[in-house]
Design an enzyme around this catalytic site. Structure first.
Site, PDB file in Angstrom:
ATOM      1  N   HIS A  44       0.809  -1.210   0.000  1.00  0.00           N
ATOM      2  CA  HIS A  44       0.000   0.000   0.000  1.00  0.00           C
ATOM      3  C   HIS A  44       0.850   1.270   0.000  1.00  0.00           C
ATOM      4  O   HIS A  44       1.904   1.345   0.623  1.00  0.00           O
ATOM      5  CB  HIS A  44      -0.930   0.014   1.213  1.00  0.00           C
ATOM      6  CG  HIS A  44      -0.225  -0.051   2.532  1.00  0.00           C
ATOM      7  ND1 HIS A  44       0.262   1.063   3.186  1.00  0.00           N
ATOM      8  CD2 HIS A  44       0.090  -1.103   3.322  1.00  0.00           C
ATOM      9  CE1 HIS A  44       0.824   0.711   4.316  1.00  0.00           C
ATOM     10  NE2 HIS A  44       0.751  -0.605   4.435  1.00  0.00           N
ATOM     11  N   ASP A  45       0.373   2.240  -0.781  1.00  0.00           N
ATOM     12  CA  ASP A  45       0.937   3.591  -0.821  1.00  0.00           C
ATOM     13  C   ASP A  45       2.334   3.671  -1.428  1.00  0.00           C
ATOM     14  O   ASP A  45       2.997   4.700  -1.310  1.00  0.00           O
ATOM     15  CB  ASP A  45       0.968   4.213   0.586  1.00  0.00           C
ATOM     16  CG  ASP A  45      -0.406   4.261   1.228  1.00  0.00           C
ATOM     17  OD1 ASP A  45      -1.275   4.971   0.693  1.00  0.00           O
ATOM     18  OD2 ASP A  45      -0.614   3.568   2.240  1.00  0.00           O
TER      19      ASP A  45
ATOM     20  N   GLY B  17       5.134  -1.102   2.707  1.00  0.00           N
ATOM     21  CA  GLY B  17       4.269   0.046   2.462  1.00  0.00           C
ATOM     22  C   GLY B  17       5.016   1.364   2.422  1.00  0.00           C
ATOM     23  O   GLY B  17       6.047   1.541   3.073  1.00  0.00           O
TER      24      GLY B  17
END
Length: 271
Positions: free
Chosen positions: A123-124, A141
């Protein structure tokens, strides 16, 4: 959906946007908030879900899963996104998660990247253009990966780490801190062992350009005095060199630890 080919066993949800010439193979699933640009190909058994956009001519191979929720304890089901660019090659069992509301809310992958079997984008993350992931590369992440980075097999990158453009991470390395542009990192807890000279030459940099970056690298990591004053000295000495200044700007922009050099000629030994 003009000229698109969707296998009868595939499941495409109402609301999905399917571009021209898209091929969706056997047993694929495409969620209602997915957008597939022109010429995307899902070979078979591919899962694309969440608020996910896949750019033109990207090919996704069996058992890849794109747009699944972030593996974050702080995620509460917000409608975050995954954006994958054009002309990517995404091989078997690759996984990419959407972003989190605590960060930018989007995971971003550039163009012309090659993701080999089992690699993961958390994520991200922000992944640049023309990045190569060998088998089983894992990004934590919030990682930021520059253009033309190459990962050897089994590399693991800690969350929030930045890896500068043109860097090479040798296989089975664990990257715990930022890696400078054009650097080469190696080891279980990766150290900077030199420059990615082969990669620089493949990108068309001249011998004189490579030599100047190498000289600046030596001054920066092996010069006299403490590291911070050496940054300013190298910036002054090489002020007209755009490549060296990219390294300096990358270091100055860092908010977390930097991977430091452990030897002078490691790059040549490893390439």
């Amino acid at each position: 959906m003009a000229d698109s080919q969707i296998d009868p066993s595939a499941r495409v949800a109402s609301g999905a946007v399917i571009g021209a010439g898209v091929q969706i193979g056997p047993f694929c699933t495409v969620g209602p908030n997915v957008k597939l640009a022109d010429g995307v190909r899902l070979v078979s058994h591919v899962n694309v879900t969440g608020h996910t956009t896949i750019g033109a001519r990207t090919i996704v191979y069996p058992f890849a899963s794109l747009g699944t929720p972030p593996q974050s304890l702080g995620y509460k089901g917000e409608p975050t996104r995954l954006e994958v660019g054009e002309d990517n090659d995404i091989r078997e069992h690759v996984t990419m998660n959407t972003g989190t509301a605590a960060d930018r809310g989007v995971t971003t992958v550039g163009n012309n990247c090659f993701f080999m079997v089992g690699s993961h984008v958390a994520h991200d993350c922000v992944v640049g253009n023309k990045v190569i992931f060998a088998n089983n590369v894992l990004l934590g992440g919030h990682s930021q990966i520059g253009d033309n980075v190459v990962f050897g097999g089994g590399v693991a990158v800690r969350q929030f780490v930045r890896i500068g453009e043109g860097a090479m991470i040798v296989g089975l390395s664990g990257v715990r801190a930022d890696v400078i542009p054009f650097g080469m990192a190696h080891g279980p807890l990766a150290d900077l062992v030199g420059l990615n000279v082969v990669g620089m030459r493949r990108r068309g940099l001249s011998k004189s350009e490579v030599h100047r970056v190498r000289a600046a690298y030596q001054d920066l990591f092996f010069g006299d005095g403490e590291f911070k004053p050496r940054i300013d000295k190298v910036a002054a000495d090489y002020a007209g060199d755009a490549l060296v200044m990219r390294i300096i700007e990358f270091i100055r922009a860092g908010k977390r630890p930097l991977t430091m050099a452990s030897m002078r000629n490691g790059a040549e030994d490893l390439q």
